[in-house]
Design an enzyme around this catalytic site. Structure first.
Site: not given
Length: 251
Positions: A24, A198, A201
């Site tokens: 991601s 967070d 990320h």
């Protein structure tokens, strides 16, 4: 008609590629202020930056799908200026709390090695591969994120560091470049929490950090690449074909 036939025989323009393959953190890198889009902006008119990020993936799954994504039918190895492999944030998840994404450390190493070998079998030499170790984990912030999703903390920074170290060692064994984010973001004991949105990320600041560090490794690989097609001011307005279309082959 003759002009059309002549132009139909003109060789296509092929852009070199920088391919980003990861989880991601890579998939999200083309978001506004993302590190991938920033690299693409730096390389406009010289190189295509291809995002092959797969959110949530670990190296086990990535190794399985890489031959479907990059093979002799989908890429020309001679056009790949650089190939970045960026995994570890999911592999390092704790087995007892996130068994779906967790990959044991020895397997993580071998999965990375397998991906480098696959690229080599296609003609992408190790000196064009860049391994990127995962960034550090801000445990309090990520624990809060996990709590919001109804689960306990499922990663630890010290464990992520073990995977980062394995990535560094594997890069040395395979002869690839390494971008060790886990170490660089914590250099001299600095507070790295601002690099993360967070806890896991990247924030805008973290993306800028990755962009600058990755560019340091990419620049020497792409510096020799020419600007594709002439600067507009160099195009002859009275005879643009002479500037934009290749001339007849030399006799």
């Amino acid at each position: 008609k003759c002009l059309f036939l002549a132009r139909s025989k003109i060789k296509n323009i092929v852009w070199p590629q920088v391919i980003l393959f990861g989880d991601s953190i890579t998939q999200f890198s083309f978001e506004p202020k993302g590190w991938g889009s920033a690299i693409a902006n730096r390389l406009a008119r010289k190189c295509d930056v291809v995002n092959r990020g797969l959110s949530g993936y670990n190296t086990r799954w990535a190794r399985m799908v890489l031959p479907r994504i990059v093979n002799s039918s989908t890429v020309d190895a001679s056009n790949i200026a650089a190939f970045a492999i960026f995994f570890g944030a999911n592999d390092s998840a704790l087995k007892e709390r996130n068994p779906q994404q967790h990959v044991p450390l020895p397997e993580y190493r071998e999965n990375l090695r397998g991906m480098v070998r696959h690229l080599g079998s296609l003609g992408v030499s190790a000196d064009r591969v860049i391994l990127i170790a995962p960034p550090p984990l801000d445990e309090p912030a990520w624990e809060e994120e996990c709590r919001r999703k109804g689960s306990p903390l499922n990663r630890l920074n010290a464990v992520t560091g073990q995977y980062a170290e394995a990535c560094v060692q594997l890069a040395a064994e395979c002869g690839t470049d390494i971008l060790d984010l886990w170490t660089l973001m914590q250099k001299d004991g600095q507070d790295f929490s601002s690099y993360l949105s967070d806890g896991l990320h990247l924030s805008d600041g973290g993306s800028k950090f990755v962009e600058l560090q990755l560019w340091r490794l990419l620049e020497r690989r792409v510096a020799p690449l020419p600007l594709i097609l002439p600067y507009w001011g160099d195009v002859d307005p009275l005879n643009p074909e002479s500037s934009l279309l290749p001339g007849p082959p030399a006799q």
